[in-house]
Enzyme design. Structure first.
Site, mmCIF file in Angstrom:
data_model
loop_
_atom_site.group_PDB
_atom_site.id
_atom_site.type_symbol
_atom_site.label_atom_id
_atom_site.label_comp_id
_atom_site.label_asym_id
_atom_site.label_seq_id
_atom_site.Cartn_x
_atom_site.Cartn_y
_atom_site.Cartn_z
ATOM 1 N N LYS A 18 19.619 42.926 -23.890
ATOM 2 C CA LYS A 18 19.970 43.388 -22.548
ATOM 3 C C LYS A 18 21.463 43.683 -22.519
ATOM 4 O O LYS A 18 22.260 42.815 -22.874
ATOM 5 C CB LYS A 18 19.613 42.282 -21.543
ATOM 6 N N ASP A 27 17.805 36.094 -16.009
ATOM 7 C CA ASP A 27 17.690 37.387 -16.700
ATOM 8 C C ASP A 27 16.260 37.702 -17.149
ATOM 9 O O ASP A 27 15.983 38.817 -17.595
ATOM 10 C CB ASP A 27 18.573 37.399 -17.962
HETATM 11 O O1 C5P Z 1 19.437 31.482 -15.376
HETATM 12 P P1 C5P Z 1 20.110 31.132 -16.670
HETATM 13 O O2 C5P Z 1 19.685 29.793 -17.203
HETATM 14 O O3 C5P Z 1 20.037 32.206 -17.685
HETATM 15 O O4 C5P Z 1 21.662 31.006 -16.301
HETATM 16 C C1 C5P Z 1 22.566 30.272 -17.090
HETATM 17 C C2 C5P Z 1 23.746 29.835 -16.220
HETATM 18 O O5 C5P Z 1 24.486 30.974 -15.819
HETATM 19 C C3 C5P Z 1 23.373 29.141 -14.936
HETATM 20 O O6 C5P Z 1 23.217 27.772 -15.121
HETATM 21 C C4 C5P Z 1 24.555 29.456 -14.048
HETATM 22 O O7 C5P Z 1 25.638 28.598 -14.359
HETATM 23 C C5 C5P Z 1 24.970 30.841 -14.500
HETATM 24 N N1 C5P Z 1 24.404 31.932 -13.667
HETATM 25 C C6 C5P Z 1 24.890 32.135 -12.378
HETATM 26 N N2 C5P Z 1 24.389 33.160 -11.637
HETATM 27 C C7 C5P Z 1 23.441 33.981 -12.121
HETATM 28 C C8 C5P Z 1 22.951 33.813 -13.439
HETATM 29 C C9 C5P Z 1 23.455 32.758 -14.182
HETATM 30 O O8 C5P Z 1 25.755 31.390 -11.906
HETATM 31 N N3 C5P Z 1 22.990 34.989 -11.378
#
Ligand code: C5P
Length: 286
Positions: free
Chosen positions: A10, A140
């Site tokens: 991505k 994502d």
């Molecule tokens: O959702 P994912 O586990 O991939 O996201 C990893 C980290 O990235 C989250 O714990 C958060 O700290 C940050 N994040 C965020 N806002 C988003 C996506 C991710 O703050 N839209």
């Protein structure tokens, strides 16, 4: 048993951070593409659900227990949705993408697992339970489920397909230094930046103008966490023929756009001669 599934990287061509929710997740406005570069997922019949990880990037996942791997979590979720239609499979993950790289590698793997098991167990990927599973696995994962050019808002779950003009080429470069996403979000100076402006037209010059008018708001924060990102961007800005250079996601991966895929490939060869340790790939943009 089934055709292998490509878990495409991505790439955020633009990423604006427009706010923050009460739970700490950030509100985004992002334009995303999925060039044909990625990990490869395949399945074979087995007594129970199992995971095998191999490929050149497997060592980077050596510290992650298989049960914690997003592939296994996606598979367990899909088995629950399939109910009695589910049966044992060994999932093979051939890892090529760098980890903690801003390319959504783990999310792409989870999404490819969902698509593959949906075919195998006859589940509609548009089923709301599948969409809910995707979002539980990571912000994502819903966009990776689509794996086509799109604009995403909310925390990444509000997905709208877009058309990407022309036959541009992309060069994608990772300096092989992992950058943890939460550290980058924590280092943000501002969380209330303006959303992307609407593109003026749909031609390739409109796309480039639109991208030059947009940003990756995580770039300064990522440079504060990992200064090597600044050097990488400087290298990309110095490449002959580049139309635009920018960081993807929370870094450290950065990309440059070129008139066509061959120009991106040639620039990649020149860069690889100077930076033999970096991970460098090129492809048609979309
Ligand atoms: O959702 P994912 O586990 O991939 O996201 C990893 C980290 O990235 C989250 O714990 C958060 O700290 C940050 N994040 C965020 N806002 C988003 C996506 C991710 O703050 N839209």
């Amino acid at each position: 048993m089934l055709e292998p599934e490509l878990a495409r990287a991505k790439v955020n061509l633009a990423l604006h951070v427009t706010g923050r929710r009460e739970d700490g997740y950030h509100l985004l406005d992002t334009l995303v593409v999925f060039p044909a570069i990625g990990d490869v997922l395949s399945v074979s019949a087995a007594d129970e659900l199992a995971l095998v990880v191999d490929g050149p990037g497997a060592a980077d996942l050596a510290d992650t227990a298989h049960e914690a791997n997003l592939v296994m979590r996606a598979a367990r979720g899909m088995a629950e949705i399939a109910g009695p239609r589910a049966f044992g499979v060994t999932i093979r993950l051939e890892k090529h993408l760098p980890v903690a790289a801003g390319l959504g590698g783990g999310s792409a793997d989870a999404a490819a697992t969902i698509r593959m098991l949906a075919r195998l167990w006859d589940i509609d990927v548009a089923d709301p339970r599948v969409e809910a599973l995707a979002l539980t696995l990571g912000a994502d994962v819903p966009m990776c489920l689509h794996s086509r050019p799109l604009r995403a808002r909310g925390i990444g779950e509000a997905v709208e397909p877009v058309e990407i003009a022309g036959d541009l080429g992309i060069l994608i470069v990772n300096p092989r230094v992992p950058v943890p996403t939460p550290s980058v979000f924590r280092a943000l100076a501002r969380r209330d930046n303006p959303a992307m402006r609407e593109p003026v037209g749909s031609g390739r010059s409109d796309l480039i103008a639109h991208l030059r008018d947009s940003r990756n708001d995580l770039e300064p924060a990522a440079i504060a966490v990992e200064p090597l990102v600044a050097r990488l961007l400087q290298d990309l800005h110095g490449l002959e023929g580049r139309l635009l250079a920018r960081m993807s996601g929370s870094g450290a991966t950065c990309f440059a756009l070129f008139e066509h895929a061959e120009a991106a490939r040639d620039a990649g060869r020149r860069l690889a001669a100077e930076r033999p340790d970096w991970w460098i790939r090129s492809a048609p943009l979309a």
